[in-house]
Design a protein around this motif. Sequence first.
Motif, short mmCIF file in Angstrom:
data_model
loop_
_atom_site.label_atom_id
_atom_site.label_comp_id
_atom_site.label_asym_id
_atom_site.label_seq_id
_atom_site.Cartn_x
_atom_site.Cartn_y
_atom_site.Cartn_z
N THR A 259 42.20 46.80 36.38
CA THR A 259 41.72 45.68 35.58
C THR A 259 40.99 46.28 34.41
O THR A 259 40.05 47.06 34.58
N ASN B 101 38.81 45.92 30.84
CA ASN B 101 37.88 45.06 30.11
C ASN B 101 37.55 43.79 30.89
O ASN B 101 37.27 42.76 30.30
N GLY B 102 37.62 43.86 32.22
CA GLY B 102 37.32 42.72 33.05
C GLY B 102 38.27 41.55 32.89
O GLY B 102 38.03 40.46 33.37
N ASN B 103 39.39 41.79 32.22
CA ASN B 103 40.28 40.67 31.93
C ASN B 103 41.73 40.96 32.25
O ASN B 103 42.33 40.28 33.08
N LYS B 104 42.35 41.97 31.62
CA LYS B 104 43.77 42.25 31.82
C LYS B 104 44.00 42.96 33.14
O LYS B 104 43.38 43.98 33.43
N LYS B 105 44.93 42.43 33.91
CA LYS B 105 45.33 43.08 35.16
C LYS B 105 46.61 43.84 34.89
O LYS B 105 47.56 43.30 34.31
N ASP C 120 39.22 26.15 39.69
CA ASP C 120 39.08 27.00 38.49
C ASP C 120 40.00 26.47 37.39
O ASP C 120 41.13 26.05 37.68
N TRP D 248 43.03 28.26 32.28
CA TRP D 248 42.87 29.20 31.17
C TRP D 248 42.15 30.47 31.61
O TRP D 248 42.21 31.48 30.94
N LYS D 249 41.48 30.41 32.77
CA LYS D 249 40.78 31.59 33.28
C LYS D 249 41.72 32.62 33.91
O LYS D 249 41.30 33.73 34.20
N SER E 31 43.92 35.58 34.28
CA SER E 31 43.98 36.80 33.47
C SER E 31 45.41 37.18 33.12
O SER E 31 46.33 36.97 33.93
N CYS F 226 48.59 39.42 32.99
CA CYS F 226 49.10 40.41 33.95
C CYS F 226 50.23 41.19 33.32
O CYS F 226 51.19 40.62 32.80
N LYS G 127 50.48 35.75 28.87
CA LYS G 127 49.82 36.19 30.10
C LYS G 127 50.74 36.94 31.07
O LYS G 127 50.27 37.44 32.07
#
Length: 150
Positions: free
Chosen positions: A7, A9-13, A46, A49-50, A52, A54, A88
Amino acid sequence: MLDIKLTLNGNKKINIEMQNTYQEDWAERSLFYNCRMFTEGFKKGDPYWKLSPCIHIGILNFNMMKSPGYYHKVTLRDEKTNELYSRKFQFHVIELKKTKTAKGKARKHPLYRWARLIAATTWEEVAQESVGNRYMERIQEEIYNLINNE
């Protein structure tokens, strides 16, 4: 086979998989892993839009795609307009066997040298691909040390 999940930047997996032997179901398998990674950790309620982005990166020691290029970026797009449906989901496929026949601009891309380094089967090829690139030279040293310290 090597499988790494990151993961950034805490975002892209990102899922990086190296596959040495031919897999007839490679496309379905990479779709499965990317879909599972996409929904992993998503909880009821959730907002969508949250979810991540991939990215699946397949480094293959066999030819999967019909086109001659060694690198393929596959995204979700409209067939008629080529309009991007979503950023995404991405699949990057590097076919190591096709690096030998790469021509022109493809050989100048930085990814080409890394692919050739990964595809190298002799120390001479490793040295040839590494020369002049401090990161590749460092990897060459590490591999050599690992092998000689076993």
